[in-house]
Scaffold this motif. Structure first.
Motif, PDB file in Angstrom:
ATOM      1  N   ARG A  94       0.678  -1.310   0.053  1.00  0.00           N
ATOM      2  CA  ARG A  94       0.184   0.209  -0.044  1.00  0.00           C
ATOM      3  C   ARG A  94       1.046   1.186  -0.017  1.00  0.00           C
ATOM      4  N   GLY A  95       0.492   2.130  -0.847  1.00  0.00           N
ATOM      5  CA  GLY A  95       1.059   3.477  -0.838  1.00  0.00           C
ATOM      6  C   GLY A  95       0.120   4.607  -0.382  1.00  0.00           C
ATOM      7  N   GLU A  96      -0.064   5.669  -1.314  1.00  0.00           N
ATOM      8  CA  GLU A  96      -1.010   6.654  -1.014  1.00  0.00           C
ATOM      9  C   GLU A  96      -2.491   5.996  -1.056  1.00  0.00           C
ATOM     10  N   GLY A 135      -7.335  12.916 -18.519  1.00  0.00           N
ATOM     11  CA  GLY A 135      -6.977  11.525 -19.330  1.00  0.00           C
ATOM     12  C   GLY A 135      -7.147  10.366 -18.485  1.00  0.00           C
ATOM     13  N   VAL A 136      -7.541  10.519 -17.152  1.00  0.00           N
ATOM     14  CA  VAL A 136      -7.679   9.443 -16.173  1.00  0.00           C
ATOM     15  C   VAL A 136      -9.190   9.384 -15.704  1.00  0.00           C
ATOM     16  N   LEU A 137      -9.667   8.044 -15.743  1.00  0.00           N
ATOM     17  CA  LEU A 137     -11.108   7.765 -15.552  1.00  0.00           C
ATOM     18  C   LEU A 137     -11.369   8.089 -13.815  1.00  0.00           C
ATOM     19  N   PHE A 175      -2.799  -1.215 -16.947  1.00  0.00           N
ATOM     20  CA  PHE A 175      -3.985  -0.705 -16.304  1.00  0.00           C
ATOM     21  C   PHE A 175      -4.076  -0.641 -14.780  1.00  0.00           C
ATOM     22  N   VAL A 176      -4.047   0.579 -14.102  1.00  0.00           N
ATOM     23  CA  VAL A 176      -3.953   0.795 -12.984  1.00  0.00           C
ATOM     24  C   VAL A 176      -5.058   1.376 -11.951  1.00  0.00           C
ATOM     25  N   GLU A 188      -1.630  10.336  -7.450  1.00  0.00           N
ATOM     26  CA  GLU A 188      -1.028  10.106  -8.717  1.00  0.00           C
ATOM     27  C   GLU A 188      -0.970   8.594  -9.314  1.00  0.00           C
ATOM     28  N   PRO A 189      -1.337   8.240 -10.295  1.00  0.00           N
ATOM     29  CA  PRO A 189      -1.354   6.823 -10.662  1.00  0.00           C
ATOM     30  C   PRO A 189       0.323   6.252 -10.439  1.00  0.00           C
TER      31      PRO A 189
END
Length: 596
Positions: A94-96, A135-137, A175-176, A188-189
């Motif tokens: 786990r990150g953010e 550009g991010v869903l 896909f992230v 941020e991804p």
């Protein structure tokens, strides 16, 4: 319809977990933690209740799949008429936010792929507000926010998100999916390939501490990884399973929520981890336990939430039809309020086992044990609901009394072997009184077996633990008779039931039936080995290993008539049984205070 239970693989980040089917669909995921509401709940309904499928456009089950070495990185491959493709699934530490990473890798030729993302928050109930941001869903529903980053063009379709693309040999398409609280800035991804590398590194480092070197190494390591995946890292709690409401009987109502921390299950898991070299997990569990029972240790609950909360109200979700039409779907667990005497013994034994295994003792831990003993002294002769959480009339269950004895015994040994302070003479007298009571009231000399409860006509697989906790030696004729009786009366195609649900006027107070319980079958293998029938024990153990799915995962129960897995999955109990029986059959010594 969801996939068969045995068709699911597991990925996780030590705070939650996802189930991935052979068709490339993630049908179960609770975010941000194991016991959060699911955003993919197709497992308990259909695709309209949420899923994320990533697979060849031609569809169908995969050709093969495997974990990448001793890790929780899942690789699923398809051979199609135009080429072959692999999907790599993982959840990095786990990150953010909580991340699910999926990488599509072209292996040969050119393969047309399709992605279908159906986000449904609150267990398949809420359709989120979806928009594109830079550009991010981004999908939002109440407190939850999920984003999907990918270079592939996405489009909306009937309140879902879809994509069609092609992948050629050597190409990798990421896909992230990231979850975060909706009131905070969106993280941020993460970079997919870096996440893959760090996840592999994490699991390689962790499994490198495994001390088991017996003949069943791959199965033991896979079970240990599964047990670690069911650990809630922030607090050290250990959940019983990753799912809720998977039925013990298809079409039946024995459907329970297992996404919580049972003290009993955690203690059993502790034995498996300590027995294979994992002391840090024991320390984290002990610290979690001390926090959970703080305030009034005598007022012990049989289970707690991941953070140690005591109240786990049970309610039903009527909009979900249940796995293969097996309602009701339940959230929470009313058994949290039951009185189960054995839990005091299990907890005392768990703390004793940690001390015996080299975990540095603390004044707080011993203070808690003495408080638990004070309470146990006053209630050991009280009827309870047993370790199987029966919802019928409380009884004097033999296993419960035996575990009360084991808890007292561990306190006596703590004084005798470690010089800790306590009223040891009084405890020795209590230990003998419980022992005499069980032998006089819980043993049937005509049938040559202990019984499920005092005066019972039924048996209980948990009776196999009598010698394992040291209550009687393996060569005692009462132990041998009990093992033989349990094997004779509770086996179904060689595998063991917990008890006969119809015995003693339906002791558990529930309708329906259930299949053989995998942990109990491992107990039987261990017991057969204990009374000298080692060849038979090994044969049963090998049969049990064959019940795992193609990834080595086991659920709670197994139906020998249909070959189906039943109950919640993956089940910590089942993997604990595998690890400990493998250790014992490999000739490893039992640790002081160990059972299961």
């Amino acid at each position: 319809m969801p996939s068969p239970i045995e068709d699911y693989g597991l990925i996780g980040d030590l705070q939650t977990a996802a189930l991935v089917g052979k068709d490339g669909s993630i049908d179960w995921l609770c975010l941000p933690s194991f016991d959060s509401a699911a955003c993919f709940a197709a497992l308990l309904g259909d695709e309209r209740n949420g899923r994320w499928q990533l697979a060849p456009a031609t569809g169908g089950a995969c050709t093969r799949r495997q974990y990448r070495g001793d890790s929780l990185v899942l690789e699923t491959e398809w051979e199609t008429p135009t080429g072959s493709v692999r999907v790599i699934d993982l959840m990095p530490p786990r990150g953010e936010g909580a991340d699910v990473v999926r990488i599509v890798e072209g292996l040969s030729g050119r393969v047309a792929m399709r992605m279908d993302l159906v986000l449904r928050f609150d267990y398949g109930h809420l359709v989120p507000w979806v928009r594109s941001v830079d550009g991010v869903l981004v999908a939002v529903a109440g407190p939850d926010q999920v984003s999907l980053a990918t270079p592939v063009d996405l489009h909306g379709q009937d309140h879902t998100t879809a994509a069609e693309f092609e992948v050629v040999a050597g190409e990798r398409v990421p896909f992230v999916l990231t979850h975060s609280p909706s009131h905070l800035p969106r993280p941020e991804p993460i970079e997919a390939e870096s996440a893959l590398a760090s996840t592999e590194e994490f699991w390689a480092e962790w499994i490198g501490h495994c001390s088991y070197d017996g003949e069943w190494g791959p199965a033991v390591r896979r079970s240990l990884i599964t047990l670690k995946a069911l650990t809630y890292e922030p607090t050290g709690g250990i959940v019983a399973a990753a799912t809720t409401s998977l039925p013990e009987e298809l079409g039946g109502s024995r459907n329970w929520d297992y996404r919580y921390c049972w003290l009993r299950d955690a203690t059993f898991t502790l034995q498996a981890l300590l027995g294979t070299g994992y002391l840090e997990e024991a320390r984290a569990w002990r610290d979690w336990l001390l926090r959970a029972v703080a305030g009034d240790p005598s007022d012990l609950r049989i289970m707690y939430a991941l953070d140690g909360s005591r109240r786990i109200p049970e309610y039903e979700l009527p909009w979900l039809p249940g796995y293969e039409d097996s309602p009701p779907v339940r959230v929470g667990n009313a058994a949290a309020g039951q009185f189960q005497l054995d839990v005091w013994g299990e907890t005392l034994e768990g703390l004793h086992l940690a001390r015996e295994s080299g975990l540095c003792p603390t004044d707080d831990a011993w203070a808690v044990q003495k408080e638990l003993m004070t309470f146990l002294e006053s209630v050991w002769d009280t009827p309870d609901n047993s370790l199987w959480e029966v919802r019928g009339e409380p009884r004097h269950f033999v296993h419960s009394k035996v575990l009360a004895w084991a808890g007292v015994n561990s306190a006596v040994e703590a004084v005798e072997r470690h010089g800790l302070d306590g009223p040891v003479e009084r405890w020795r007298e209590l230990r003998q009184r419980i022992h005499d009571d069980v032998c006089a009231r819980g043993y049937d000399p005509v049938r040559r077996t202990f019984t499920q409860f005092y005066g019972s006509e039924g048996l209980d697989a948990a009776l196999l633990l009598i010698p394992q906790v040291g209550f009687l030696p393996w060569d005692d004729e009462r132990v041998v008779g009990t093992v033989e009786a349990v094997q004779r009366e509770l086996t179904d195609d060689g595998f063991l039931l917990r008890y006969h649900t119809h015995a003693d006027g339906r002791v558990d107070g529930l309708p329906g039936d259930e299949a053989p319980f995998l942990l109990c079958s491992f107990w039987l293998a261990d017991a057969l080995n204990g009374i000298g029938r080692t060849a038979e024990a090994r044969e049963l153990f090998e049969r049990l290993l064959g019940l795992g799915n193609d990834l080595g995962l086991m659920s709670e129960e197994y139906d020998p008539r249909t070959g189906r897995h039943l109950g919640n999955t993956p089940q910590a109990f089942s993997h604990v049984g595998l690890v400990n029986t493998a250790r014992h059959l490999s000739g490893e010594r039992r640790m002081p205070g160990e059972h299961a």
